[in-house]
Design a protein around this motif. Structure first.
Motif, mmCIF file in Angstrom:
data_model
loop_
_atom_site.group_PDB
_atom_site.id
_atom_site.type_symbol
_atom_site.label_atom_id
_atom_site.label_comp_id
_atom_site.label_asym_id
_atom_site.label_seq_id
_atom_site.Cartn_x
_atom_site.Cartn_y
_atom_site.Cartn_z
ATOM 1 N N THR A 112 -4.903 0.389 3.786
ATOM 2 C CA THR A 112 -4.671 -0.694 4.176
ATOM 3 C C THR A 112 -5.661 -2.125 4.261
ATOM 4 N N SER B 114 1.049 -1.890 0.173
ATOM 5 C CA SER B 114 0.409 -0.032 -0.412
ATOM 6 C C SER B 114 0.868 1.385 -0.324
ATOM 7 N N GLY C 295 1.684 3.018 4.594
ATOM 8 C CA GLY C 295 0.973 1.640 4.227
ATOM 9 C C GLY C 295 2.378 0.713 4.681
#
Ligand SMILES: [Zn+2]
Length: 196
Positions: free
Chosen positions: A153, A72, A93
């Protein structure tokens, strides 16, 4: 130079597209001692980045096993601060491999956002997902971990987790919208088959 090109190309795996029966199979547990496992993971990353994906599950590359990868971080990098603060909520992320994962809890809080799927190209849909999930899994070093993820995420993780359960994001639509989309896919598939 030519050799390098060939080796790189060899790492790309074909992606199963909507209609392929394997996308509807529940994956079986990964054998952690499988000597081909690290190579498969590398090829999955390579394949995912090649098509600008942020997640890829083993059934999408024709392996009916419980394994997926999520990155992510590029999504985080591409976002404006204001949006980032909402959908990442302080997180930056992850790039992570999930082997034999089990989602152990999902928040009651849900949120809607657009999703795409590498197996269903050209379609984005607004899907509701839990805001956070806790998941137990083995990472690429084969260490067992339990972590909680939030926002975008967590959304990516839920999307990929569905793939190893044989589920697709279309399954969240009502029958009418699914039929409309099915006609569109049939057209896409026909166009693909005729090479145009
Ligand atoms: Zn997908």
């Amino acid at each position: 130079m030519f050799m390098n090109f060939v080796q790189k190309r060899d790492m790309l795996l074909p992606i199963a597209k909507f209609g392929a029966p394997i996308l509807r199979h529940r994956g079986i547990p990964v054998d952690l001692e499988d000597p081909g496992l690290q190579n498969l993971i590398e090829n999955m990353w390579e394949t995912m980045y090649h098509v600008n994906g942020c997640g890829l599950a083993a059934p999408q590359v024709n392996k009916s096993i419980r394994l997926f990868v999520v990155d992510s971080m590029p999504t985080y990098m591409q976002m404006e601060d204001a949006e980032r603060n909402i959908v990442f909520d302080g997180d930056q992320g992850i790039k992570e491999v999930f082997i034999n994962p089990v989602i152990t809890s999902r928040s009651e809080r849900i949120w809607w956002d657009e999703e795409g799927c590498l197996s269903i190209p050209g379609i984005t849909l607004r899907i509701s997902r839990s805001w956070s999930v806790s998941i137990r899994y083995f990472d690429d070093q084969l260490h067992e971990r339990t972590r909680t993820f939030l926002g975008i995420t967590a959304r990516m993780i839920q999307h990929e987790y569905d793939h190893i359960e044989g589920k697709l994001f279309l399954d969240y639509l009502d029958a009418g919208r699914r039929l409309l989309l099915k006609n569109r896919f049939d057209r896409i598939n026909r166009d693909d088959a005729s090479g145009s």
